[in-house]
Design a protein around this motif. Structure first.
Motif, PDB file in Angstrom:
ATOM      1  N   SER A  21     -57.714 -34.742  -6.727  1.00  0.00           N
ATOM      2  CA  SER A  21     -56.282 -34.616  -7.014  1.00  0.00           C
ATOM      3  C   SER A  21     -55.823 -33.205  -6.673  1.00  0.00           C
ATOM      4  O   SER A  21     -56.128 -32.239  -7.372  1.00  0.00           O
ATOM      5  CB  SER A  21     -56.026 -34.914  -8.491  1.00  0.00           C
ATOM      6  N   ASN A  22     -55.060 -33.063  -5.556  1.00  0.00           N
ATOM      7  CA  ASN A  22     -54.651 -31.733  -5.113  1.00  0.00           C
ATOM      8  C   ASN A  22     -53.145 -31.587  -4.931  1.00  0.00           C
ATOM      9  O   ASN A  22     -52.661 -30.570  -4.473  1.00  0.00           O
ATOM     10  CB  ASN A  22     -55.368 -31.365  -3.798  1.00  0.00           C
ATOM     11  N   HIS A  23     -52.366 -32.644  -5.265  1.00  0.00           N
ATOM     12  CA  HIS A  23     -50.901 -32.602  -5.239  1.00  0.00           C
ATOM     13  C   HIS A  23     -50.331 -32.313  -3.853  1.00  0.00           C
ATOM     14  O   HIS A  23     -49.188 -31.868  -3.747  1.00  0.00           O
ATOM     15  CB  HIS A  23     -50.374 -31.556  -6.231  1.00  0.00           C
ATOM     16  N   SER A  24     -51.088 -32.580  -2.809  1.00  0.00           N
ATOM     17  CA  SER A  24     -50.564 -32.380  -1.463  1.00  0.00           C
ATOM     18  C   SER A  24     -49.728 -33.579  -1.035  1.00  0.00           C
ATOM     19  O   SER A  24     -49.787 -34.654  -1.635  1.00  0.00           O
ATOM     20  CB  SER A  24     -51.706 -32.162  -0.462  1.00  0.00           C
ATOM     21  N   ALA A  25     -48.952 -33.407   0.050  1.00  0.00           N
ATOM     22  CA  ALA A  25     -48.056 -34.469   0.525  1.00  0.00           C
ATOM     23  C   ALA A  25     -48.810 -35.642   1.134  1.00  0.00           C
ATOM     24  O   ALA A  25     -48.216 -36.696   1.377  1.00  0.00           O
ATOM     25  CB  ALA A  25     -47.079 -33.893   1.549  1.00  0.00           C
ATOM     26  N   GLY A  32     -46.461 -37.477 -10.207  1.00  0.00           N
ATOM     27  CA  GLY A  32     -45.065 -37.522 -10.596  1.00  0.00           C
ATOM     28  C   GLY A  32     -44.606 -38.915 -11.014  1.00  0.00           C
ATOM     29  O   GLY A  32     -45.387 -39.750 -11.453  1.00  0.00           O
ATOM     30  N   PHE A  33     -43.314 -39.159 -10.842  1.00  0.00           N
ATOM     31  CA  PHE A  33     -42.681 -40.409 -11.247  1.00  0.00           C
ATOM     32  C   PHE A  33     -42.761 -41.412 -10.097  1.00  0.00           C
ATOM     33  O   PHE A  33     -42.395 -41.093  -8.967  1.00  0.00           O
ATOM     34  CB  PHE A  33     -41.222 -40.127 -11.612  1.00  0.00           C
ATOM     35  N   ILE A  34     -43.236 -42.622 -10.381  1.00  0.00           N
ATOM     36  CA  ILE A  34     -43.461 -43.634  -9.357  1.00  0.00           C
ATOM     37  C   ILE A  34     -42.759 -44.926  -9.778  1.00  0.00           C
ATOM     38  O   ILE A  34     -42.990 -45.432 -10.877  1.00  0.00           O
ATOM     39  CB  ILE A  34     -44.962 -43.917  -9.162  1.00  0.00           C
ATOM     40  N   VAL A  35     -41.903 -45.446  -8.900  1.00  0.00           N
ATOM     41  CA  VAL A  35     -41.213 -46.716  -9.141  1.00  0.00           C
ATOM     42  C   VAL A  35     -41.641 -47.700  -8.064  1.00  0.00           C
ATOM     43  O   VAL A  35     -41.725 -47.354  -6.887  1.00  0.00           O
ATOM     44  CB  VAL A  35     -39.689 -46.533  -9.112  1.00  0.00           C
ATOM     45  N   GLY A  36     -41.922 -48.924  -8.436  1.00  0.00           N
ATOM     46  CA  GLY A  36     -42.349 -49.914  -7.448  1.00  0.00           C
ATOM     47  C   GLY A  36     -42.588 -51.263  -8.074  1.00  0.00           C
ATOM     48  O   GLY A  36     -41.900 -51.657  -9.027  1.00  0.00           O
ATOM     49  N   TRP A 216     -44.333 -42.672  -0.167  1.00  0.00           N
ATOM     50  CA  TRP A 216     -44.786 -44.047  -0.383  1.00  0.00           C
ATOM     51  C   TRP A 216     -46.299 -44.127  -0.552  1.00  0.00           C
ATOM     52  O   TRP A 216     -47.062 -43.546   0.222  1.00  0.00           O
ATOM     53  CB  TRP A 216     -44.356 -44.948   0.772  1.00  0.00           C
ATOM     54  N   LEU A 217     -46.709 -44.876  -1.589  1.00  0.00           N
ATOM     55  CA  LEU A 217     -48.120 -45.044  -1.909  1.00  0.00           C
ATOM     56  C   LEU A 217     -48.394 -46.516  -2.183  1.00  0.00           C
ATOM     57  O   LEU A 217     -47.629 -47.189  -2.879  1.00  0.00           O
ATOM     58  CB  LEU A 217     -48.472 -44.227  -3.171  1.00  0.00           C
ATOM     59  N   TYR A 244     -59.167 -59.580 -12.742  1.00  0.00           N
ATOM     60  CA  TYR A 244     -57.776 -59.241 -12.455  1.00  0.00           C
ATOM     61  C   TYR A 244     -57.716 -58.514 -11.126  1.00  0.00           C
ATOM     62  O   TYR A 244     -58.520 -57.620 -10.856  1.00  0.00           O
ATOM     63  CB  TYR A 244     -57.180 -58.358 -13.556  1.00  0.00           C
ATOM     64  N   VAL A 245     -56.743 -58.913 -10.298  1.00  0.00           N
ATOM     65  CA  VAL A 245     -56.517 -58.286  -8.994  1.00  0.00           C
ATOM     66  C   VAL A 245     -55.058 -57.862  -8.924  1.00  0.00           C
ATOM     67  O   VAL A 245     -54.157 -58.654  -9.248  1.00  0.00           O
ATOM     68  CB  VAL A 245     -56.848 -59.261  -7.837  1.00  0.00           C
ATOM     69  N   ILE A 246     -54.811 -56.637  -8.510  1.00  0.00           N
ATOM     70  CA  ILE A 246     -53.473 -56.086  -8.447  1.00  0.00           C
ATOM     71  C   ILE A 246     -53.250 -55.435  -7.091  1.00  0.00           C
ATOM     72  O   ILE A 246     -54.072 -54.639  -6.626  1.00  0.00           O
ATOM     73  CB  ILE A 246     -53.253 -55.022  -9.545  1.00  0.00           C
ATOM     74  N   ALA A 247     -52.145 -55.760  -6.425  1.00  0.00           N
ATOM     75  CA  ALA A 247     -51.721 -55.093  -5.193  1.00  0.00           C
ATOM     76  C   ALA A 247     -50.318 -54.579  -5.425  1.00  0.00           C
ATOM     77  O   ALA A 247     -49.445 -55.301  -5.924  1.00  0.00           O
ATOM     78  CB  ALA A 247     -51.741 -56.066  -4.007  1.00  0.00           C
ATOM     79  N   GLY A 248     -50.074 -53.294  -5.093  1.00  0.00           N
ATOM     80  CA  GLY A 248     -48.774 -52.719  -5.419  1.00  0.00           C
ATOM     81  C   GLY A 248     -48.302 -51.712  -4.394  1.00  0.00           C
ATOM     82  O   GLY A 248     -49.059 -51.220  -3.560  1.00  0.00           O
ATOM     83  N   LEU A 249     -47.019 -51.396  -4.477  1.00  0.00           N
ATOM     84  CA  LEU A 249     -46.376 -50.416  -3.614  1.00  0.00           C
ATOM     85  C   LEU A 249     -45.429 -49.596  -4.472  1.00  0.00           C
ATOM     86  O   LEU A 249     -44.650 -50.164  -5.248  1.00  0.00           O
ATOM     87  CB  LEU A 249     -45.620 -51.106  -2.490  1.00  0.00           C
ATOM     88  N   GLY A 250     -45.492 -48.284  -4.352  1.00  0.00           N
ATOM     89  CA  GLY A 250     -44.653 -47.425  -5.180  1.00  0.00           C
ATOM     90  C   GLY A 250     -44.029 -46.288  -4.404  1.00  0.00           C
ATOM     91  O   GLY A 250     -44.578 -45.816  -3.404  1.00  0.00           O
ATOM     92  N   TYR A 251     -42.863 -45.850  -4.887  1.00  0.00           N
ATOM     93  CA  TYR A 251     -42.142 -44.716  -4.310  1.00  0.00           C
ATOM     94  C   TYR A 251     -42.249 -43.538  -5.267  1.00  0.00           C
ATOM     95  O   TYR A 251     -41.938 -43.657  -6.454  1.00  0.00           O
ATOM     96  CB  TYR A 251     -40.673 -45.082  -4.081  1.00  0.00           C
ATOM     97  N   MET A 252     -42.705 -42.402  -4.769  1.00  0.00           N
ATOM     98  CA  MET A 252     -42.929 -41.213  -5.604  1.00  0.00           C
ATOM     99  C   MET A 252     -41.900 -40.138  -5.301  1.00  0.00           C
ATOM    100  O   MET A 252     -41.475 -39.957  -4.169  1.00  0.00           O
ATOM    101  CB  MET A 252     -44.328 -40.627  -5.326  1.00  0.00           C
ATOM    102  N   TRP A 253     -41.504 -39.443  -6.376  1.00  0.00           N
ATOM    103  CA  TRP A 253     -40.723 -38.215  -6.193  1.00  0.00           C
ATOM    104  C   TRP A 253     -40.907 -37.289  -7.386  1.00  0.00           C
ATOM    105  O   TRP A 253     -41.470 -37.665  -8.387  1.00  0.00           O
ATOM    106  CB  TRP A 253     -39.239 -38.514  -5.951  1.00  0.00           C
TER     107      TRP A 253
END
Length: 253
Positions: A21-25, A32-36, A216-217, A244-253
């Motif tokens: 975890s290095n907080h690089s782009a 941070g905050f992630i919505v998805g 995007w992550l 349990y299997v989870i697939a997701g997409l999130g937007y970070m800012w």
């Protein structure tokens, strides 16, 4: 990334203390905050229930001290070098309602509970070793759970692959309430009384993430829990474990 509580034990909290975890782009570690949203498939705990498939919108938050992970939170009171310690809270949702399924007629509803406890992690050159102890604080199950876990993070460019394994040690009160116990008052001719006792379940997980760009992550994660024999032989359960299997997409800012 879901804020909707579910039974899945996929917990991304270890990412917060990962040595990668290095907080690089371009880091594949959430920050941070992630919505998805996520798509989820889960095996039912009880034999009489159907498996779960659903799409869920939601959000997560990965801060330097505070993490919101859907149905659970962490607050780090110490996080230096290889060692960290945190306060833990979780809302565990109820998982049996006689009104929803005729097979549970005559049983007591398994309600939600609030759990609180402590956890810690230690980073080695090859793994993140974690432990967590939590107890019901709402008087619902009056039970406790201890987690002993190891994650093995591997990063290549924008990719993260993190297999993990460990054990869940659950008190008799906890396992009987949420994992297949049948009290004498709930027993019938076809549903004998059952006491799980203290149980030890083995878990395996795979958490992956990919950083598409700065914002995007994506993630694909899975968790399998192999039940203690006292759980899988319960008249309510009658199978070896849950996936349990989870697939997701999130937007970070």
């Amino acid at each position: 990334m879901s804020s909707i509580p579910c039974h899945a034990e996929v917990d991304m909290g270890s990412l917060a203390v990962s040595p990668l975890s290095n907080h690089s782009a371009s880091s594949p570690i959430p920050d941070g905050f992630i919505v998805g949203g996520v798509g989820l498939y889960g095996q039912s705990r009880y034999q009489a229930e159907s498996n779960t498939t659903m799409a869920i919108p939601g959000f997560l938050y990965f801060g330097s001290q505070f993490l919101f992970l859907g149905d659970r939170v962490r607050y780090y009171v110490y996080n230096q070098d290889a060692l960290s310690a945190y306060l833990y809270g979780r809302v565990r949702m109820g998982n049996l309602n006689p009104a929803d399924n005729a097979a549970f007629a005559g049983m007591n509803k398994r309600k939600w509970e609030l759990e609180a406890g402590l956890g810690g992690s230690y980073i080695t050159p090859y793994a993140v070793l974690s432990t967590r102890a939590a107890s019901d604080v709402t008087g619902t199950s009056n039970g406790q759970e201890l987690l002993l876990w190891a994650d093995f993070p591997i990063s290549r460019d924008n990719w993260l692959i993190m297999p993990g394994a460990g054990v869940f040690i659950r008190s008799a009160n906890f396992s009987n309430y949420y994992f297949g116990g049948v009290s004498a008052s709930e027993a019938t001719a076809t549903r004998p009384a059952w006491n799980t006792g203290t149980t030890v379940d083995v878990g395996f997980s795979l958490i992956t993430s990919y950083r598409f760009n700065k914002n995007w992550l994506g993630t694909f994660s899975a968790n399998y829990e192999l039940y203690d024999s006292s759980i899988r032989n319960s008249p309510l359960v009658q199978h070896r474990g849950e996936l349990y299997v989870i697939a997701g997409l999130g937007y970070m800012w």
